[in-house]
Write a protein that holds these residues in place. Structure first.
Motif, PDB file in Angstrom:
ATOM      1  N   GLU A 169       0.787  -1.131  -0.213  1.00 33.67           N
ATOM      2  CA  GLU A 169       0.071   0.045   0.075  1.00 33.67           C
ATOM      3  C   GLU A 169       0.905   1.353   0.045  1.00 33.67           C
ATOM      4  O   GLU A 169       0.521   2.054  -0.828  1.00 33.67           O
ATOM      5  CB  GLU A 169      -1.036  -0.185   1.210  1.00 33.67           C
ATOM      6  CG  GLU A 169      -1.973  -0.966   1.196  1.00 33.67           C
ATOM      7  CD  GLU A 169      -2.749  -1.064   2.512  1.00 33.67           C
ATOM      8  OE1 GLU A 169      -3.984  -1.500   2.330  1.00 33.67           O
ATOM      9  OE2 GLU A 169      -2.199  -0.926   3.575  1.00 33.67           O
ATOM     10  N   ALA A 170       1.763   1.319   0.999  1.00 33.42           N
ATOM     11  CA  ALA A 170       2.829   2.568   0.927  1.00 33.42           C
ATOM     12  C   ALA A 170       3.442   2.797  -0.449  1.00 33.42           C
ATOM     13  O   ALA A 170       3.538   3.736  -0.808  1.00 33.42           O
ATOM     14  CB  ALA A 170       3.783   2.095   1.848  1.00 33.42           C
ATOM     15  N   LEU A 171       3.731   1.706  -1.262  1.00 33.53           N
ATOM     16  CA  LEU A 171       4.338   1.700  -2.585  1.00 33.53           C
ATOM     17  C   LEU A 171       3.338   2.304  -3.754  1.00 33.53           C
ATOM     18  O   LEU A 171       3.727   3.370  -4.315  1.00 33.53           O
ATOM     19  CB  LEU A 171       4.917   0.449  -3.116  1.00 33.53           C
ATOM     20  CG  LEU A 171       5.364   0.662  -4.468  1.00 33.53           C
ATOM     21  CD1 LEU A 171       6.728   1.154  -4.459  1.00 33.53           C
ATOM     22  CD2 LEU A 171       5.696  -1.027  -4.845  1.00 33.53           C
ATOM     23  N   ARG A 172       1.793   1.930  -3.433  1.00 30.65           N
ATOM     24  CA  ARG A 172       0.890   2.112  -4.131  1.00 30.65           C
ATOM     25  C   ARG A 172       0.866   3.823  -4.261  1.00 30.65           C
ATOM     26  O   ARG A 172       0.497   4.463  -4.982  1.00 30.65           O
ATOM     27  CB  ARG A 172      -0.046   1.483  -3.918  1.00 30.65           C
ATOM     28  CG  ARG A 172      -1.126   1.354  -5.180  1.00 30.65           C
ATOM     29  CD  ARG A 172      -2.007   0.031  -4.964  1.00 30.65           C
ATOM     30  NE  ARG A 172      -2.714  -0.014  -3.961  1.00 30.65           N
ATOM     31  CZ  ARG A 172      -2.678  -1.151  -3.256  1.00 30.65           C
ATOM     32  NH1 ARG A 172      -1.653  -2.263  -3.504  1.00 30.65           N
ATOM     33  NH2 ARG A 172      -3.185  -1.494  -2.067  1.00 30.65           N
ATOM     34  N   ILE A 179      10.355  -1.636  -2.889  1.00 32.08           N
ATOM     35  CA  ILE A 179      10.022  -2.661  -1.575  1.00 32.08           C
ATOM     36  C   ILE A 179      11.053  -3.614  -2.232  1.00 32.08           C
ATOM     37  O   ILE A 179      11.439  -4.137  -3.375  1.00 32.08           O
ATOM     38  CB  ILE A 179       8.603  -3.263  -1.911  1.00 32.08           C
ATOM     39  CG1 ILE A 179       7.589  -2.127  -1.717  1.00 32.08           C
ATOM     40  CG2 ILE A 179       8.528  -4.434  -1.025  1.00 32.08           C
ATOM     41  CD1 ILE A 179       6.248  -2.751  -1.820  1.00 32.08           C
ATOM     42  N   HIS A 180      11.586  -4.386  -1.070  1.00 32.53           N
ATOM     43  CA  HIS A 180      12.746  -5.406  -1.266  1.00 32.53           C
ATOM     44  C   HIS A 180      12.375  -6.679  -0.188  1.00 32.53           C
ATOM     45  O   HIS A 180      11.953  -6.109   0.585  1.00 32.53           O
ATOM     46  CB  HIS A 180      14.084  -4.703  -1.215  1.00 32.53           C
ATOM     47  CG  HIS A 180      14.411  -3.549  -1.964  1.00 32.53           C
ATOM     48  ND1 HIS A 180      14.874  -3.522  -3.155  1.00 32.53           N
ATOM     49  CD2 HIS A 180      14.072  -2.310  -1.661  1.00 32.53           C
ATOM     50  CE1 HIS A 180      14.931  -2.565  -3.858  1.00 32.53           C
ATOM     51  NE2 HIS A 180      14.409  -1.514  -2.823  1.00 32.53           N
ATOM     52  N   GLU A 181      13.047  -7.735  -0.577  1.00 35.09           N
ATOM     53  CA  GLU A 181      13.119  -8.780   0.394  1.00 35.09           C
ATOM     54  C   GLU A 181      14.021  -8.421   1.546  1.00 35.09           C
ATOM     55  O   GLU A 181      14.776  -7.506   1.320  1.00 35.09           O
ATOM     56  CB  GLU A 181      13.558 -10.087  -0.188  1.00 35.09           C
ATOM     57  CG  GLU A 181      12.572 -10.768  -1.213  1.00 35.09           C
ATOM     58  CD  GLU A 181      11.305 -10.965  -0.552  1.00 35.09           C
ATOM     59  OE1 GLU A 181      11.312 -11.451   0.535  1.00 35.09           O
ATOM     60  OE2 GLU A 181      10.344 -10.960  -1.182  1.00 35.09           O
ATOM     61  N   PRO A 182      13.495  -8.779   2.838  1.00 32.53           N
ATOM     62  CA  PRO A 182      14.251  -8.106   4.236  1.00 32.53           C
ATOM     63  C   PRO A 182      15.795  -8.451   3.969  1.00 32.53           C
ATOM     64  O   PRO A 182      16.489  -7.417   4.203  1.00 32.53           O
ATOM     65  CB  PRO A 182      13.536  -9.135   5.313  1.00 32.53           C
ATOM     66  CG  PRO A 182      12.281  -9.312   4.748  1.00 32.53           C
ATOM     67  CD  PRO A 182      12.324  -9.451   3.220  1.00 32.53           C
TER      68      PRO A 182
END
Length: 250
Positions: A169-172, A179-182
């Protein structure tokens, strides 16, 4: 430092909030130590990467201000703007600030992330401001930075209802840039810092200053900043290098 872990780099400083036993809650000692970091970066401008120590297998950026500290604060402490003053100082650092958010960024932790120039997130990142449920308001920047970042309707929903945003949602809504894998998050932050470091530092610094100027100051501040850059050695060297670069054969 007791609440921070710092990794030095020639062009950057990586600062990890390190109170994993209390989910990296921001207390008075951490505020003081972050002010020390700001003083260093004001003297020696470098890119700042902010992240949080993991709590076991779960990521955590910062779970807000330390509630025990807040419980003891009164009118005088509120008027002193303890957290808001720190976050404003971070936002005004000469070089860009990157927040690498893994896990929860809640309350004051979210407001710290909002003060960064660029936010990137892990897939398990969560942003939220639950202050109204605790009988206070998000007074360290969310009432205006969040408004600027995601727009009025969503900002009001988050602040009035305590709604939390997932990484997707934050990216949208453009609260985060990627966004990336941890396990890949810090490498992504370093790669972003690498790209910034390839630019002319003075051009980056002045661009950040001009971006922060009020609308009424434009275009004057743009022209003044450009006048400084047009006289710089870096402009001559970089433009000459561009013009003299080998041409690709067709």
């Amino acid at each position: 430092m007791n609440t921070l872990r710092i990794r030095e780099g020639g062009d950057r400083l990586v600062v990890e909030l390190h109170r994993p036993d209390v989910r990296n809650a921001i207390d008075d000692e951490m505020v003081a130590e972050l002010h020390e970091v700001c003083a260093r970066l004001e003297r020696d401008p470098r890119i700042l990467i902010l992240t949080g120590a993991s709590a076991g297998e779960k990521g955590i950026f910062a779970a807000g201000a330390d509630i025990r500290s807040l419980l003891g604060r009164g009118r005088d402490e509120a008027l002193a703007g303890i957290n808001s003053g720190l976050f404003t100082r971070i936002a005004r650092l000469p070089m860009p600030v990157i927040a690498a958010v893994d896990g929860h960024a809640i309350g004051g932790g979210a407001e710290l992330a909002y003060a960064a120039d660029i936010r990137i997130a892990s897939t398990r990142a969560v942003f939220g401001n639950p202050e109204s449920a605790l009988g206070i308001l998000a007074a360290a920047g969310a009432t205006w930075r969040l408004l600027e970042l995601v727009g009025e309707p969503l900002a009001k929903e988050i602040l009035f209802t305590g709604r939390r945003l997932t990484a997707e949602e934050a990216l949208r809504v453009h609260l985060v840039a990627s966004i990336h894998e941890p396990p890949d998050l810090l490498a992504a932050a370093d790669a972003l810092a690498d790209r910034i470091a390839e630019q002319d530092p003075l051009a980056v610094r002045l661009t950040k200053r001009v971006l922060a100027a009020p609308r009424s100051a434009h275009p004057l501040v743009d022209d003044l900043a450009q006048a400084i850059l047009f006289e710089s050695d870096a402009k001559t060297e970089r433009m000459s290098g561009f013009l003299n670069r080998p041409r690709e054969s067709t």
